[in-house]
Design a protein around this motif. Structure first.
Motif, PDB file in Angstrom:
ATOM      1  N   ILE A  87       0.837  -1.198   0.000  1.00  0.00           N
ATOM      2  CA  ILE A  87       0.000   0.000   0.000  1.00  0.00           C
ATOM      3  C   ILE A  87       0.875   1.252   0.000  1.00  0.00           C
ATOM      4  CG2 ILE A  87      -1.772   1.302   1.238  1.00  0.00           C
ATOM      5  CD1 ILE A  87      -2.916  -1.254   0.320  1.00  0.00           C
ATOM      6  N   ILE A  88       0.611   2.123  -0.970  1.00  0.00           N
ATOM      7  CA  ILE A  88       1.214   3.455  -0.977  1.00  0.00           C
ATOM      8  C   ILE A  88       0.162   4.438  -0.469  1.00  0.00           C
ATOM      9  CG2 ILE A  88       2.272   5.265  -2.370  1.00  0.00           C
ATOM     10  CD1 ILE A  88       2.909   3.132  -4.482  1.00  0.00           C
ATOM     11  N   GLY A 146       7.915   7.772  -5.088  1.00  0.00           N
ATOM     12  CA  GLY A 146       7.388   9.117  -5.227  1.00  0.00           C
ATOM     13  C   GLY A 146       8.262   9.998  -6.100  1.00  0.00           C
ATOM     14  N   ALA A 147       9.203   9.393  -6.838  1.00  0.00           N
ATOM     15  CA  ALA A 147      10.114  10.158  -7.681  1.00  0.00           C
ATOM     16  C   ALA A 147       9.393  10.864  -8.819  1.00  0.00           C
ATOM     17  CB  ALA A 147      11.200   9.236  -8.244  1.00  0.00           C
ATOM     18  N   VAL A 185       1.190   8.016  -9.164  1.00  0.00           N
ATOM     19  CA  VAL A 185      -0.044   7.645  -8.472  1.00  0.00           C
ATOM     20  C   VAL A 185      -1.023   8.811  -8.522  1.00  0.00           C
ATOM     21  CG1 VAL A 185      -1.050   6.969  -6.270  1.00  0.00           C
ATOM     22  CG2 VAL A 185       1.159   6.010  -6.986  1.00  0.00           C
ATOM     23  N   ARG A 186      -2.253   8.533  -8.967  1.00  0.00           N
ATOM     24  CA  ARG A 186      -3.247   9.583  -9.135  1.00  0.00           C
ATOM     25  C   ARG A 186      -4.188   9.713  -7.947  1.00  0.00           C
ATOM     26  NH1 ARG A 186      -3.136  10.296 -14.758  1.00  0.00           N
ATOM     27  NH2 ARG A 186      -1.067   9.603 -15.426  1.00  0.00           N
ATOM     28  N   SER A 187      -4.290   8.683  -7.120  1.00  0.00           N
ATOM     29  CA  SER A 187      -5.136   8.748  -5.927  1.00  0.00           C
ATOM     30  C   SER A 187      -4.560   7.830  -4.860  1.00  0.00           C
ATOM     31  CB  SER A 187      -6.576   8.351  -6.258  1.00  0.00           C
ATOM     32  OG  SER A 187      -6.650   7.002  -6.688  1.00  0.00           O
ATOM     33  N   PHE A 188      -4.862   8.152  -3.610  1.00  0.00           N
ATOM     34  CA  PHE A 188      -4.334   7.397  -2.472  1.00  0.00           C
ATOM     35  C   PHE A 188      -5.490   6.916  -1.604  1.00  0.00           C
ATOM     36  CE2 PHE A 188      -1.005  10.251  -3.856  1.00  0.00           C
ATOM     37  CZ  PHE A 188       0.137   9.490  -3.801  1.00  0.00           C
ATOM     38  N   LYS A 243      -4.123   4.615 -11.348  1.00  0.00           N
ATOM     39  CA  LYS A 243      -5.462   5.124 -11.052  1.00  0.00           C
ATOM     40  C   LYS A 243      -6.355   4.065 -10.421  1.00  0.00           C
ATOM     41  CE  LYS A 243      -5.859   6.319 -15.398  1.00  0.00           C
ATOM     42  NZ  LYS A 243      -6.388   6.846 -16.683  1.00  0.00           N
ATOM     43  N   HIS A 244      -5.989   2.808 -10.566  1.00  0.00           N
ATOM     44  CA  HIS A 244      -6.784   1.691 -10.070  1.00  0.00           C
ATOM     45  C   HIS A 244      -5.839   0.701  -9.390  1.00  0.00           C
ATOM     46  CE1 HIS A 244     -10.507  -0.848 -10.400  1.00  0.00           C
ATOM     47  NE2 HIS A 244      -9.614  -1.824 -10.239  1.00  0.00           N
TER      48      HIS A 244
END
Length: 332
Positions: free
Chosen positions: A9-10, A54-55, A59-62, A98-99
């Motif tokens: 999990i991010i 995170g470079a 990722v579009r959502s958390f 995104k998914h």
């Protein structure tokens, strides 16, 4: 399906500080989808490493489960195309961005993103290929569409020791092409010749600004680097040759001239694997089953656990990883 299962999990807090951990989650936390897959294996790709570190704002959502590839068995399905027990593979479609993606014991997905896994491959072999190998085959198919054959002359592969490059070298060699492999890691020369490369060229030959038109050397090329490297590759392509471009490891800029395209009729073919239509995906995987010797996957592949992924992401971005990283999961 288990009451709880493991996933990478991010997440990000209110101050936008990112965290990464392997955690137990429940099925009701999975996103919407009409097919639930029991994941047998996933991978750690360059894009996954960008997401984990995170470079880059991949990722579009958390929270997000990374993993742009997965292979496994359908566990539940309301999609008429798939039934429980079907063997499937997924590459791209924004999964892991995104998914929620494949670095978990289960994934719930849109069935339109899945294709049946060719019977020639085990789950782990499919992930040894993964998005990298599937993209390699899309590139080979693009060169073929533009008339590049083994008889046309030598084909260049940049970033040859990486995931896309390694599989591209192996496929091209198996099809009878003479392959020149470009790498910044001279210690990988034996590895690349073992995959079928006829000669090894240093990356330094391509990183400095060159002439708009260089000596005609290659009938075609597969480029994963972009930037100045791609510009120099295009400058050295033979008359009416083609370049399949699929990556930007060296940057998004393209400091080139139109000379190769209007004076030599060179084609620059862009290859996108993320949103590629399903029929072309199926053909690429059919061709992989036909034209890639599974024996070459072993030296191309290393394995890691879910717990290893966060630590390996930095090495992957630093170019310290050879070939592909497969993450066997095989939920009980």
């Amino acid at each position: 399906m288990k009451d709880e299962f493991r996933a990478l999990i991010i997440d990000r807090d209110d101050e936008k500080k990112q965290s990464v951990q392997v955690a137990n989650i429940s099925p009701d936390q999975l996103p919407d989808g009409d097919v639930t897959v029991r994941v047998a294996a996933s991978t750690l790709n360059y894009k996954d490493a960008l997401a984990i570190t995170g470079a880059s704002p991949v990722v579009r959502s958390f929270p997000m489960v990374p993993g742009i590839d997965l292979a496994g068995t359908v566990d539940e399905s309301s999609n008429p195309a798939f039934a429980p027990g079907d063997r499937v593979v997924l590459n791209g479609w924004g999964v892991g961005e995104k998914h929620w993606g494949g670095l978990a014991e289960y994934a719930r997905l849109n069935g339109d993103w899945l294709i049946p896994l060719e019977s020639a491959f085990t789950f782990e072999q499919a992930m040894s290929i993964g998005t990298a190998g599937y993209t390699s085959m899309l590139c080979v198919m693009a060169l073929e569409r533009h008339g590049v054959t083994p008889e046309s002359g030598e084909v260049l592969v940049t970033g040859a020791a990486g995931g896309v490059g390694s599989i591209a070298v192996a496929i091209l060699a198996n099809l009878g092409y003479q392959v020149a492999a470009v790498t910044g890691r001279p210690e990988e020369a034996d590895y690349l010749t073992g995959l079928g490369a006829a000669r090894i060229l240093p990356r330094a030959d391509f990183t400095e600004p060159g002439k708009p038109l260089a000596k005609e050397q290659w009938a075609g090329a597969i480029d994963v680097v972009g930037g100045q490297v791609l510009a120099n590759v295009c400058a050295g392509i033979k008359y009416r040759g083609a370049v399949a471009a699929c990556g930007l490891a060296g940057g998004m800029d393209f400091p080139a001239s139109v000379a190769p395209f209007i004076l030599r009729g060179v084609t620059l073919a862009g290859v996108d694997s993320v949103m590629c239509p399903a029929d072309e995906r199926r053909e690429a995987w059919r061709r992989l089953a036909q034209d890639l010797d599974p024996a070459v996957l072993k030296p191309v592949t290393t394995t890691a656990t879910l717990d290893d992924c966060a630590g390996l992401a930095d090495d992957l971005l630093a170019g310290k990883v050879r070939g592909r990283i497969v993450v066997p999961i095989a939920a009980d």
